[in-house]
Structures are given as C-alpha cells and as structure tokens.
Scaffold this motif. Structure first.
Motif, PDB file in Angstrom:
ATOM      1  N   PHE B 371       0.827  -1.204   0.000  1.00 26.02           N
ATOM      2  CA  PHE B 371       0.000   0.000   0.000  1.00 26.02           C
ATOM      3  C   PHE B 371       0.865   1.260   0.000  1.00 26.02           C
ATOM      4  O   PHE B 371       1.803   1.391   0.792  1.00 26.02           O
ATOM      5  CB  PHE B 371      -0.884  -0.022   1.254  1.00 26.02           C
ATOM      6  CG  PHE B 371      -1.829   1.136   1.347  1.00 26.02           C
ATOM      7  CD1 PHE B 371      -2.990   1.167   0.594  1.00 26.02           C
ATOM      8  CD2 PHE B 371      -1.571   2.197   2.207  1.00 26.02           C
ATOM      9  CE1 PHE B 371      -3.878   2.222   0.695  1.00 26.02           C
ATOM     10  CE2 PHE B 371      -2.453   3.252   2.309  1.00 26.02           C
ATOM     11  CZ  PHE B 371      -3.606   3.265   1.552  1.00 26.02           C
ATOM     12  N   ASP B 372       0.554   2.178  -0.924  1.00 23.51           N
ATOM     13  CA  ASP B 372       1.278   3.444  -0.988  1.00 23.51           C
ATOM     14  C   ASP B 372       0.308   4.594  -0.835  1.00 23.51           C
ATOM     15  O   ASP B 372      -0.723   4.634  -1.510  1.00 23.51           O
ATOM     16  CB  ASP B 372       1.985   3.581  -2.343  1.00 23.51           C
ATOM     17  CG  ASP B 372       3.269   2.773  -2.374  1.00 23.51           C
ATOM     18  OD1 ASP B 372       4.250   3.236  -1.780  1.00 23.51           O
ATOM     19  OD2 ASP B 372       3.257   1.667  -2.966  1.00 23.51           O
ATOM     20  N   LEU B 373       0.638   5.506   0.057  1.00 23.13           N
ATOM     21  CA  LEU B 373      -0.173   6.711   0.199  1.00 23.13           C
ATOM     22  C   LEU B 373       0.739   7.809   0.717  1.00 23.13           C
ATOM     23  O   LEU B 373       1.507   7.598   1.663  1.00 23.13           O
ATOM     24  CB  LEU B 373      -1.330   6.467   1.185  1.00 23.13           C
ATOM     25  CG  LEU B 373      -2.183   7.689   1.558  1.00 23.13           C
ATOM     26  CD1 LEU B 373      -2.907   8.237   0.338  1.00 23.13           C
ATOM     27  CD2 LEU B 373      -3.194   7.325   2.634  1.00 23.13           C
ATOM     28  N   HIS B 374       0.702   8.946   0.061  1.00 18.23           N
ATOM     29  CA  HIS B 374       1.571  10.042   0.472  1.00 18.23           C
ATOM     30  C   HIS B 374       0.723  11.255   0.763  1.00 18.23           C
ATOM     31  O   HIS B 374      -0.005  11.736  -0.107  1.00 18.23           O
ATOM     32  CB  HIS B 374       2.604  10.333  -0.618  1.00 18.23           C
ATOM     33  CG  HIS B 374       3.365   9.099  -0.993  1.00 18.23           C
ATOM     34  ND1 HIS B 374       4.392   8.604  -0.222  1.00 18.23           N
ATOM     35  CD2 HIS B 374       3.204   8.219  -2.022  1.00 18.23           C
ATOM     36  CE1 HIS B 374       4.844   7.480  -0.765  1.00 18.23           C
ATOM     37  NE2 HIS B 374       4.137   7.224  -1.854  1.00 18.23           N
ATOM     38  N   ILE B 375       0.787  11.715   2.007  1.00 23.72           N
ATOM     39  CA  ILE B 375      -0.025  12.856   2.409  1.00 23.72           C
ATOM     40  C   ILE B 375       0.913  14.024   2.692  1.00 23.72           C
ATOM     41  O   ILE B 375       1.835  13.916   3.502  1.00 23.72           O
ATOM     42  CB  ILE B 375      -0.874  12.513   3.646  1.00 23.72           C
ATOM     43  CG1 ILE B 375      -1.798  11.330   3.313  1.00 23.72           C
ATOM     44  CG2 ILE B 375      -1.691  13.717   4.094  1.00 23.72           C
ATOM     45  CD1 ILE B 375      -2.543  10.757   4.497  1.00 23.72           C
ATOM     46  N   ARG B 376       0.670  15.139   2.013  1.00 17.34           N
ATOM     47  CA  ARG B 376       1.526  16.315   2.180  1.00 17.34           C
ATOM     48  C   ARG B 376       1.186  17.020   3.477  1.00 17.34           C
ATOM     49  O   ARG B 376       0.053  16.938   3.955  1.00 17.34           O
ATOM     50  CB  ARG B 376       1.300  17.286   1.002  1.00 17.34           C
ATOM     51  CG  ARG B 376       1.735  16.761  -0.358  1.00 17.34           C
ATOM     52  CD  ARG B 376       1.624  17.881  -1.394  1.00 17.34           C
ATOM     53  NE  ARG B 376       0.288  18.468  -1.423  1.00 17.34           N
ATOM     54  CZ  ARG B 376      -0.727  17.960  -2.119  1.00 17.34           C
ATOM     55  NH1 ARG B 376      -0.562  16.857  -2.813  1.00 17.34           N
ATOM     56  NH2 ARG B 376      -1.907  18.550  -2.119  1.00 17.34           N
ATOM     57  N   PRO B 377       2.155  17.765   4.016  1.00 16.94           N
ATOM     58  CA  PRO B 377       1.851  18.534   5.225  1.00 16.94           C
ATOM     59  C   PRO B 377       0.684  19.475   4.952  1.00 16.94           C
ATOM     60  O   PRO B 377       0.649  20.146   3.922  1.00 16.94           O
ATOM     61  CB  PRO B 377       3.141  19.325   5.475  1.00 16.94           C
ATOM     62  CG  PRO B 377       4.210  18.567   4.782  1.00 16.94           C
ATOM     63  CD  PRO B 377       3.570  17.908   3.609  1.00 16.94           C
ATOM     64  N   GLY B 378      -0.273  19.496   5.841  1.00 15.43           N
ATOM     65  CA  GLY B 378      -1.397  20.418   5.721  1.00 15.43           C
ATOM     66  C   GLY B 378      -2.521  19.938   4.827  1.00 15.43           C
ATOM     67  O   GLY B 378      -3.571  20.564   4.739  1.00 15.43           O
ATOM     68  N   GLU B 379      -2.319  18.795   4.175  1.00 17.59           N
ATOM     69  CA  GLU B 379      -3.352  18.312   3.266  1.00 17.59           C
ATOM     70  C   GLU B 379      -4.509  17.662   4.044  1.00 17.59           C
ATOM     71  O   GLU B 379      -4.298  17.096   5.115  1.00 17.59           O
ATOM     72  CB  GLU B 379      -2.737  17.274   2.316  1.00 17.59           C
ATOM     73  CG  GLU B 379      -3.603  17.008   1.094  1.00 17.59           C
ATOM     74  CD  GLU B 379      -3.050  15.886   0.213  1.00 17.59           C
ATOM     75  OE1 GLU B 379      -3.505  15.765  -0.923  1.00 17.59           O
ATOM     76  OE2 GLU B 379      -2.164  15.136   0.674  1.00 17.59           O
ATOM     77  N   ASN B 380      -5.728  17.737   3.479  1.00 18.08           N
ATOM     78  CA  ASN B 380      -6.862  17.055   4.096  1.00 18.08           C
ATOM     79  C   ASN B 380      -7.308  15.913   3.199  1.00 18.08           C
ATOM     80  O   ASN B 380      -7.749  16.147   2.083  1.00 18.08           O
ATOM     81  CB  ASN B 380      -8.042  18.015   4.268  1.00 18.08           C
ATOM     82  CG  ASN B 380      -7.651  19.203   5.110  1.00 18.08           C
ATOM     83  OD1 ASN B 380      -6.977  19.037   6.115  1.00 18.08           O
ATOM     84  ND2 ASN B 380      -8.052  20.393   4.681  1.00 18.08           N
TER      85      ASN B 380
END
Lengths: 365, 612
Positions: B371-380
């Motif tokens: 599983f790959d998921l990348h969440i940027r700082p501040g993202e919702n």
C-alpha cells in the motif's frame, strides 16, 4: 473505549483512577475482615467453656453432682462450637436478606399515580391534538417543558426537531398520557386527556420509541404483538407496507426467524421497519415516532422514508426526527429549544422567519 | 525483531509449570512475608491448642476420680482450659486481622498489575479479547485466588489440629485411635460424592435462575411496547411459566444442599457411638482410664471435621491456581506494538508516507498489501469505501494502535517506530466515534491537551462556531459538568467538545473516525463548522461518513480491498462516474439537500406511492 483512552494518551490517569478505586475497595475489605475477626460470640464461647468447667467442678466438690454430670455438661458445651462458628456468616446474610426484603417491598408497595378512569370518555378518535399552556417537570428543579401551545389537525404530520434534551420526547409522552402535565392541559378531539378512558385513549395511540424493542421471538410474532389473533395475510401486508418484506424474506427462515439474543441480530433500520409493521397492524389514529436511527446507506433511507410516509397517511403523526428529508415534507415543523417551542410553522414559513432553520438547509462553504 | 511473529505467534493464555506459578505467587506474597510468618506461627499455635482442651478435661476426670482432694492440680487444669479457650479467640482475632490485610493487599496489587497491563496492551489485543472476559480476569479470577489464600489458611489450621489430635490419640490408646482413623476414607468418600451431587443441582439451579433473569430483563426492557399494545397479561404469563420451572429446580437444590450437614453429622454420630461402645468395653477391662476414653470421644469430632474440609479443599486449589494462571497470563501477554526508538519531536510538519506497506490483523486475511499513500503537510484527505475496505486500518496505523508487518510508514520522513509513542500521540488530535471526555467541566475537557490556554481564548474559539450558540445549550456554559465519560451531555455535544479540544490543541495531524450516530440538524451544522476550522490548521486524515466532510476534503481516496482505486476531489470523481459515484449513491446521496428537496416534492404527490 480503550481506543479513545489511547487516542488521548490517557492511560496513566486511567491507571491512577483504577488505583484509587481499588485502594478504596481494599480498605473496606480490610475493615470487613477486622469486624469479622472481632467476632465476640467466639470469645463468649471461650469464656463459657472455661467458667462452665470451673463451676461444674465446684458443684462436684460440694457433692451436688457427680463426675458423669460434669462430662455430660462439658460435652454439651462443646456442641455450641459449631453453631457459633457458622453464625459468623449468618449475621451478614441476615442483614443482606433484610435489605433485599426491604427493596422488594418498596417496589411492591409503589403506587401508580395515573388513574385509569374507566368511566371516562371513550370513542373513536379523530386525531386532533391540542396543547394549551402546558408545563411539565420530571423533578422540581427544572421544567422540561414550559408553556407549550400547539394545535395539530387530524391527519397532519408534525416534525418535532431540536437538540437532545430540548423536550421533544417529553412532548410526545404527554400525548398518550404517560405523564400528566403540571400546568395547562393536553386535549385530544377537544377532550382533556384526564377525562378520557385511559384504555380507549391508549388503544388508539401508538408510540415507536427511539430504542426499538423486539422480543426474542419470531418476526411474525413480533409484528403481531399488538394484535395477537392476526392472520398470516395481515402480517404480510403490514410488513409490506413497512417496506420490511424484502429483508424478512432474505432471512434464513423468513417470518419464522427468531430474533434477539438467541437469534438473528437486526440493524437499526430493520428494527425500525418491524416496529412500523407492528403499528400498521394495529392501525392507530395517532402515531408517534421517535426516529433517531441513522441510516447508513441511501437505499435503507429510501425505504424507511417510504414506510414512514405510508404510515403517516390517514392519521395524525408526530415524528421526532433528525432527518432533514422528514422535516422537509412534514405539514408542520415544531422546533424545540430548552423546553420551549422556539419556532413553529411550515417549511416555507420557517425558511423565511428563522435564521438557524435556514442555516441547516444551506451547504457550508 | 520479528513483527510477524509478534502478532500471530503469541497465544495469550499459557501454561505455567507449578513451580513457576508458585514462584510467581511468591513474588506477590513476599512484600508481606513478615505478616505471613506471623500468620504461620499463629496457625500452628491455634491448631495445637485447639487439640488440647479434651486432653485437659480428660486429666480433670482422671484426677477427680482418683483423688477428690487434689484441688491444686484441678484448679490449674481448669484455669488452663479457660486460658486456652481465650487464647484460641485471641489467635483467631490476630490471624483474621492479618489475613484480611494480606489478602486485600495481594488482591489489590494483582488487580492493579492486571489492569495496567491490559490498558497498555495494543489494540490488536483488545480486538481479540472481549472486555467482559478481561474484566472477569481482573475481578472474578482475583476473588477466586484470594479465596484460595483464605482456604489455605483454614485448611492449614485444620491439618495441624488434626495431626496434633492424631498424635495425642495414638499415644493415649492406639487401638481406639486406629479405629477412628478408619473413618477417614469413609468420610472422604461421602464428602466427595456429596460434593458432585451438590455441584450438579447448583448448576441446574443457576441455569433456571438465569432463565428467570433473562425473562425479567427482556420483559422490563420491553415494558413500554407491552403497555403500548396492552399486552401486559401475556408477558406476565410468560414470566410465570419460567418462574415456576425455576422454583421446582431450586426447591430440589435447596433440599440436596440442606441434607449435607445432617449426613456429615450422622457419620460423626456413628463414629462416636462405636467409639463409646468399644471404649466403654476397654475401660471396663481396665485397659484405659475413663478420662482417656472421654478424651477420645471429644477428640473424634476435632479429628474428623478437618478431614472433611481437606477433602473439599483440593478442588478449590485447582480453581485458585487456574485463576492465578489466568491473571498472570493477562499480565504477561506480549505487546505487538514495539517502538525501536524514543525520538521526541518538538513539532511535526504532518507529512505522512505509506511505502509498500503490508498489514493484517491478528486474525483474518491481508488488509493492506503493498500500500502506498503520500499525504503532504497540511493536506486534508478523506478516505471512503465500503465496510471492510481498510479505511479504519489506515487511521489505526497512523495512530500506531497496530503493528504492520511489512513496508514502511514514516511521519516527517522518520520511521514511525522510532518515535516515543506518547510524544508522537501528543502531536496528533484523534477524535474517535465515541469521543473521549473525562469527568469535569466543558472547559477542563477542552483544555485537556493545552494546559496553558486561558478561558478567554477558549471563549474566543467557541464563538467561531455558530456564534457560540452551542455553548448556550449547556446549562452552565463552559462550567457545565460533562459527567463520567461525558454521559451528562448529548452525543452531538460530546463531539463538539472533542472537536473544540482539537481546535484549541492545534495538533500537526488530525485523525477523525467520524461517528455514524444521528445528531439533530442544528448541532450537526455546528460540528461541520468546527471541523472546517480544524481542517485549516492540521494535516487531516478523515474516515468520513458525512457528505459534508467528504466534500470539504482536498483529496478523496477511494479504497477497495486495501487498494486505492480512485482519487481526486468530490466534483472530479462524481463527474467521472466511477467507483466514487457508486459509493456516493450508496452512502451519501440521502444526505444531500437535493435528496431532501426531492422528498419534499414526493410528499406532495404521495398518492403515487400507494403500493397496491
């Protein structure tokens, strides 16, 4: 629960709380132990054995009794040991028993303060409901309902909206005379509820509570609960109107499926539809629906919506609801706030007059 | 370190060898060893002097017979009986005071250890084992173990008394003593037969009683329905039938239980009768003195009663030991979430990366595979999907409630395992379906994560939501007591307070497992407002059940079978008519104002709804 404690990184304080509680428990059990240790009858028995033997021997010396009597006497004294030992337990059991009996009696002696008024007004109900200056309080401290005025015409659907604790449910409970108002009066078809025969009144009013209760019996028995002699056909029609037929047929034994603890577990939406079927079968003139279940999916919502619309047809219906769609189609909307009716009217009227009402029908940007 | 092994390899219940179990019990007993030694001495003294009165009385009889003028010896003997009886009481008193303290302390320590262990266990553990069973280990098993200590003390006293009596009897008149010993196996046999019988009728009785309880519970919960449909009579008849069955079964149980003492006394009686007869014969033959004969008669009871208590003791020992074993297993259960470092971040950016992550729960198949998921700082990010798609798992891995088996999960490009767990969680605002509130005021609950915040600041924040109207619905505003776990306020209010707390706390990462409970539309509106304010300040991972939450996210992740099958904004995804559109029609459509308006129109033409 444990997940929320962990989320809050709150484990240590929970342990501290537990420690405080268990310490209190420890202290009371030590106290109990001390009281049991002090058990005085044991000391009395010990003294009785000692002095008894002494006295017996004194009597022997005076020649009043023989040695044989001393033996008999001492053996008899020894027999007291067993009852003394067992009485340690008996005392606490007797006091437990007395406390239990007291509680039992208090339940049995409780009086019912609603009179049934068997000679009161009886007859077919049209469904006109009127509250005039009604106030009601469960406890003397704060009034739950304050000066409620409300007129509902036969066949109308009323949506009662408001936050938890605003008095919605209490309002509904005054309609079938679960409680009598402290002030003012509730009238149905122009007759004060206190002048109605309670049996005639309640037999024409049906309440579907927020927590829907089903018995651990078959689905058919649950639907027919209010009308024990109902035919298969009647049950089927009721289930169909309540939009419950499809899911019932999908259950392993259909209408004969046993539900509850020893059977199938039903979802909130399914329970609600069974309760509606129950109401369809008894065909009340006034239906009160405390609808707080949330539909997880849109199809269930569609079905419940349809069932409730059908149920509301041809009778006065009160719906305590959180659903915007129900509020939207009701004939009359009553917005409750802290025991008062804060606004009342049709959807269009409230959209014009109430800002908070308008807010809930607007998307947040 | 093998994480895989950590998750599946440890069965939580284990078998301790007897010696390991005893050593373990001793670690709990050792702090009280002085008290325990004192108790042992008291028990021995009590057992020995308990055997003495018959001997002394026998002496009195012999002395009295031989020489009626031996006053001094008589007085001494009589005084000795008195002193021994009083001493018996004193020992009893001392012993039971000590016993009460030692058992209460050990029980408290065991319960505390078991409670701490279970609360510090990771979520995988709590998923597998129901809270009810854990509670019963902490309470019921603990009581069983304490009972074992109490019984051991009783039985030890009995054994010592029995032994003393036995030795005295043998030394006085061995033939009569041996005759008495012959009753031991008979007594044991009868006691154990009786015990099995008692256990059976008790079990039946309890089962019948449980049926009555279940019936009452159901009837009382359903009383409003019964009254509503005026069916009070029919449920009363139901109850009567169940209750009468229980009466019959428990009548029998009472009968069986009440014959126990008569039976046992009868054995005692028979033994005394036989001893009296043969004893009298030996006395007339001049083999033993009348005093000795009398002593044996008096002692037979003191000898046989302990035998009975030893017989029933053994099953209790088994119960007590397995109770101890269960508590220790709970305390010793291995944790699966293990940190490799203790990095304490001063602040977090809120960057979250799942790289080739693999995860499954202790039981059941793979939830996330590569599983790959990348969440940027501040993202919702809102995660949507059918039940079982793996939505909650993602949140639970970020909050580190569960251990994953392969791949990598990093926060701000650091392995999540290298953080100090408590420090990491203080940078997260987690709102679960049932928000955590503790007994205290609304203000205290909001201040919980940010001790320094002033009342003014809290009031300012409150006014940003629905002009602070929500606070007016509390009876005492910020000073309203929320009750234990928030029980005094409504579900919607609890959510608002929990969100206010996050708003005040300003965590780097906000994790929301949205509640599905229905809330009145006015409160619901304010919850939406609070949520939107939080989304502005934190990186957010939202497991969304409300349409408004989904639409306010920057990015929607559509999850199916542990894989991301679609992502984008609400408008994009809906327009593309794919999986999201299907989900929308399944879960969210009825929440839209569109639907609400349609319901309104439908009603105006509802005659069309007639099913006939």
């Amino acid at each position: 629960m444990i997940e929320t404690v962990k989320s809050a990184a709150h484990e240590d304080s929970e342990i501290a709380l537990f420690k405080a509680n268990i310490q209190a428990y420890r202290d009371t059990s030590v106290q109990q132990g001390d009281i049991e240790a002090r058990f005085l009858p044991m000391l009395l028995l010990a003294l009785a054995m000692g002095f008894g033997l002494m006295h017996a021997l004194l009597l022997v010396r005076q020649g009043a009794i023989g040695m044989g009597s001393v033996l008999t006497y001492f053996s008899s004294l020894s027999l007291l040991g067993f009852p003394t030992n067992t009485s340690i337990r008996s005392y606490s059991q007797i006091s437990l028993g007395l406390a239990g009996a007291r509680r039992l009696l208090s339940v049995m002696n409780m009086e019912n303060n609603l009179d049934k008024n068997d000679e009161g007004h009886a007859g077919k109900l049209r469904g006109e409901v009127e509250f005039s200056h009604v106030s009601f309080a469960y406890t003397s401290e704060t009034a739950t309902l304050k000066d409620i005025n409300l007129v509902v015409y036969p066949g109308q659907t009323v949506a009662v909206v408001g936050q938890t604790g605003s008095g919605k449910t209490t309002l509904a409970r005054l309609i079938n005379r679960t409680y009598d108002p402290d002030q003012g009066s509730v009238r149905i078809d122009g007759v004060d509820l206190r002048d109605w025969s309670l049996d005639s009144l309640r037999s024409q009013i049906s309440i579907i509570e927020q927590d829907i209760f089903l018995f651990s019996k078959t689905i058919a028995e649950n639907i027919a609960f209010g009308k024990p002699g109902a035919t298969q056909e009647e049950i089927l029609v009721a289930a169909r109107k309540a939009q419950a037929e499809n899911f019932i047929n999908a259950l392993p034994e259909g209408f004969e499926t046993v539900i509850g603890e020893r059977g199938v577990t039903l979802s909130g939406g399914q329970r609600q539809r069974l309760a509606l079927a129950r109401a369809f079968l008894t065909d009340p003139r006034i239906l009160i629906l405390d609808d707080s279940t949330s539909a997880i999916d849109s199809q269930t919502e569609d079905e419940i919506q349809k069932a409730i619309m059908l149920a509301a047809e041809g009778r006065t219906t009160f719906i305590i609801t959180h659903r915007l769609s129900q509020i939207r189609w009701a004939d009359l909307i009553v917005v409750m706030k802290e025991g008062l009716i804060s606004s009342i009217g049709t959807h269009e009227e409230l959209m014009d007059t109430s800002e908070s009402y308008r807010n809930i029908f607007t998307e947040v940007q | 370190m093998g994480f895989h092994q950590g998750l599946v390899g440890e069965a939580y219940d284990r078998q301790y060898s007897n010696s390991a179990l005893l050593r373990r019990i001793w670690t709990y007993a050792r702090p009280y060893s002085t008290k325990l030694w004192l108790m042992l001495i008291t028990i021995i003294l009590q057992g020995v002097i308990g055997a003495l009165p018959p001997v002394l009385v026998a002496r009195v009889v012999d002395t009295g017979q031989v020489n009626t003028t031996a006053n001094r010896l008589l007085i001494i003997l009589v005084l000795a009986v008195l002193v021994i009886e009083v001493l018996g009481y004193v020992f009893y008193y001392v012993l039971h005071r000590l016993l009460a303290r030692v058992t209460a302390d050990i029980s408290r320590n065991l319960a505390t250890d078991a409670f701490s262990a279970s609360i510090q266990q990771d979520m995988a553990f709590h998923d597998r084992y129901s809270s009810g069973k854990i509670v019963s280990r902490i309470t019921t098993d603990n009581l069983d173990f304490v009972l074992l200590i109490q019984l051991t003390v009783d039985v030890l006293g009995s054994v010592i008394q029995s032994l003393t009596v036995g030795v005295i009897l043998l030394r006085t008149e061995w033939r009569l003593a041996l005759a008495l010993f012959a009753f031991v196996p008979v007594t044991m046999l009868i006691v154990s037969v009786y015990r099995n019988l008692a256990r059976r009728v008790t079990r039946e009785g309890m089962r019948a009683m449980a049926n009555v309880n279940a019936n009452i519970k159901e009837t009382i919960s359903g009383i409003s329905v019964a009254k509503n449909f005026r069916q009070e009579d029919s449920i009363y008849q139901d109850f009567k039938t169940t209750n009468e069955t229980s009466y019959r079964v428990n009548y029998r149980r009472g009968f069986v239980l009440s014959i126990v003492f008569p039976t046992i006394r009868t054995i005692g009686g028979i033994s005394i009768a036989l001893m009296t007869y043969y004893g009298a014969l030996t006395v007339t033959q001049g083999l033993i003195s009348a005093g000795a004969w009398y002593m044996i008669l008096l002692s037979s009871d003191r000898f046989l009663m302990p035998v009975m208590s030893i017989t029933s003791y053994w099953t209790q020992v088994q119960t007590g030991f397995s109770a101890a074993e269960r508590i220790f297993a709970l305390i010793d259960a291995k944790r699966t979430v293990v940190q490799t470092g203790n990095y304490v971040p001063t602040r977090l950016e809120g960057k979250i990366d799942f790289n080739h992550l693999q995860f499954h729960y202790a039981t059941g198949g793979e939830v996330l595979r590569d599983f790959d998921l990348h969440i940027r700082p501040g993202e919702n990010v809102a995660i949507v999907g059918h039940t079982g798609a793996g939505k909650s798992s993602i949140a639970r891995l970020i909050t580190r409630f569960y251990e994953f088996q392969g791949g990598e999960l990093t926060i701000d490009d650091r392995d999540i395992r290298s953080y100090d767990l408590t420090a990491l969680r203080t940078h997260m605002g987690i709102v679960t379906q049932v928000p955590f509130l503790f007994e205290g005021t609304v203000e205290e609950n909001i201040r919980f994560s940010v001790p320094g915040i002033s009342r003014e600041e809290i009031l300012d924040l409150s006014r940003r939501i629905g002009k602070g109207e929500w606070l007016e619905t509390f009876s005492h505003g910020l000073d309203t007591n929320v009750g234990e776990r928030g029980s005094q306020i409504s579900m919607g209010q609890r959510q608002l307070v929990a969100l206010m707390r996050v708003l005040a706390h300003k965590p780097s990462i906000f994790i929301l497992d949205e509640a599905t409970a229905s809330i009145d539309p006015f409160t619901e509106k304010q919850i939406q407002q609070a949520l939107n304010l939080i989304l502005e300040q934190s990186t957010s991972v939202l497991i969304a059940h409300r349409l408004s939450t989904v639409t306010s996210a920057d990015r929607i992740i559509v999850l199916a079978g542990g894989e991301i099958i679609e992502e984008g904004t609400h408008a994009q995804l809906l327009a593309s008519g794919g999986n999201y559109a299907e989900l929308y029609n399944t879960y969210f459509r009825h929440q839209s104002l569109d639907y609400v308006e349609k319901a309104g129109r439908l009603y105006s033409s509802r005659h069309a709804l007639n099913p006939e």
